[in-house]
Design an enzyme around this catalytic site. Structure first.
Site, PDB file in Angstrom:
ATOM      1  N   HIS A 148      14.181  83.492  -8.022  1.00 33.34           N
ATOM      2  CA  HIS A 148      15.084  83.098  -6.944  1.00 33.34           C
ATOM      3  C   HIS A 148      16.516  83.285  -7.427  1.00 33.34           C
ATOM      4  O   HIS A 148      16.950  82.636  -8.383  1.00 33.34           O
ATOM      5  CB  HIS A 148      14.838  81.637  -6.565  1.00 33.34           C
ATOM      6  CG  HIS A 148      15.802  81.112  -5.531  1.00 33.34           C
ATOM      7  ND1 HIS A 148      16.028  79.765  -5.366  1.00 33.34           N
ATOM      8  CD2 HIS A 148      16.598  81.736  -4.623  1.00 33.34           C
ATOM      9  CE1 HIS A 148      16.916  79.591  -4.406  1.00 33.34           C
ATOM     10  NE2 HIS A 148      17.283  80.769  -3.951  1.00 33.34           N
ATOM     11  N   HIS A 219      16.372  70.430  -5.529  1.00 31.00           N
ATOM     12  CA  HIS A 219      17.680  71.081  -5.499  1.00 31.00           C
ATOM     13  C   HIS A 219      18.737  70.017  -5.802  1.00 31.00           C
ATOM     14  O   HIS A 219      18.583  69.232  -6.717  1.00 31.00           O
ATOM     15  CB  HIS A 219      17.890  71.784  -4.166  1.00 31.00           C
ATOM     16  CG  HIS A 219      16.969  72.959  -3.968  1.00 31.00           C
ATOM     17  ND1 HIS A 219      16.917  73.694  -2.808  1.00 31.00           N
ATOM     18  CD2 HIS A 219      16.050  73.523  -4.797  1.00 31.00           C
ATOM     19  CE1 HIS A 219      16.016  74.657  -2.932  1.00 31.00           C
ATOM     20  NE2 HIS A 219      15.477  74.570  -4.121  1.00 31.00           N
TER      21      HIS A 219
END
Length: 354
Positions: A148, A219
């Site tokens: 990612h 996150h």
């Protein structure tokens, strides 16, 4: 796009080291992105290798080849078949797609996570005698690396990237087979709130598993991620802590905090404590503006096969909570707190920004 060369490669020797007390050699294979250039934020690229179908291999370690300045996170999947028959493709689900590449899932069949990395986590070496079995007599016929790239900024001048993992393996059978059980949630986090994102599942296979490491992942909003084994004793739930961490610390695999076994009928449970100062709802998703709630439990079994079902997911808030799942004796304070000195802030770590 470069020619499909890596796609056809078979695990081969690129570096060796002798195993202490034996004539065996540990071999190393580079599973790296083939010089890609992400052109959009929140790019997810996948690249595969096909494992020699005539042999079994035993993966015993992983060495990351990237930094958090380049890659947000990496996952290494074992697959029966990869998402598509190409050497690179977009594989981020609802995330963006780079022009010139196909879009497909990471695996077309048989997906299971065997390694994960983020926030400059170091190399991982499995305990002696423990390995991920891949190849001829395994459900893992391919390894697929997913990277990612949260930002395209490092590549604005056309720079290319070879982020990935060096995989260490043996060719002699190992007595214990490694596996990873991934716990996660869906759901949403309301503005200006503290939200518990919780999940659990019951082990249904007649197999004893031995947890030895855990990893947390969120996150920006995650503050504590905790995982437990939950067993029953006279109608009461007994919670055994497997591990908990501030997910803003390096997202490596840490040793479990309690040596225990998990058997058929036991439940595994995880909670992510999320703190939002945002003015909008944050949902679980693939992009930097979204959130994730994951607890990875690495384990081994005495034998040749891991759990057949390697995932444990719930819908998350507002649809699922431990209370709605019928749990009692829930350790609310323990699940959402860390000992003094163990938060990213106290340890001088800048909270993760993407």
């Amino acid at each position: 796009m470069m020619a499909v060369v890596q796609w056809l490669q078979i695990l081969f020797l690129v570096g060796t080291s002798a195993v202490a007390g034996s004539d065996e050699v540990i071999k190393r294979f580079p599973l790296l992105m083939p010089q890609v250039t992400p052109t959009m934020d929140d790019t997810y690229f996948c690249t595969p290798i096909r494992i020699d179908p005539t042999m079994d291999y035993y993966i015993t370690g992983f060495q990351p080849n990237t930094t958090s300045a380049t890659a947000h996170h990496m996952l290494l999947y074992g697959c029966m078949t990869p998402g598509v028959d190409e050497d690179v493709w977009n594989c981020g689900g609802m995330a963006v797609s780079n022009a010139g590449y196909s879009t497909a899932p990471t695996c077309k069949s048989g997906p299971q996570v065997i390694y994960a990395w983020a926030l400059d986590a170091p190399a991982l070496l499995l305990p002696e005698g423990v390995a991920f079995k891949v190849g001829k007599n395994s459900d893992i016929k391919y390894l697929v690396l997913q990277v990612h790239y949260a930002s395209k900024a490092p590549f604005i001048d056309g720079l290319k990237d070879d982020s990935g993992v060096f995989v260490y393996y043996r060719e002699t059978p190992q007595p214990r087979t490694a596996g990873v059980l991934l716990l996660g949630t869906g759901g949403r986090i309301l503005p200006k709130s503290v939200e518990y994102m919780e999940t659990e599942c019951t082990i249904k296979e007649d197999k004893v598993i031995y947890p030895f490491a855990f990893r947390t992942h969120t996150h920006q909003l995650g503050r504590v991620v905790s995982g437990y084994k939950v067993s029953r004793n006279g109608g009461e739930d007994v919670w055994t802590l497997l591990g908990k961490k501030d997910p803003q610390l390096p997202q490596m695999f840490y040793p479990v905090v309690t040596n225990t076994t998990i058997r058929k009928g036991d439940r595994v449970a995880a909670r992510c404590t999320m703190v939002s100062d945002r003015d909008y709802v944050t949902r679980i998703g693939s992009t930097a503006k979204d959130e994730m709630c994951n607890f990875y439990l690495m384990y081994y079994t005495e034998g040749t096969s891991p759990l057949k079902d390697p995932k444990c997911f719930s819908l998350g808030p507002p649809f699922y909570s431990w209370t709605r799942g019928g749990f009692n004796n829930i350790p609310d304070a323990d699940a959402s707190s860390l000992p003094v000195g163990e938060t990213a802030k106290e340890m001088g770590v800048v909270r993760h920004q993407m």
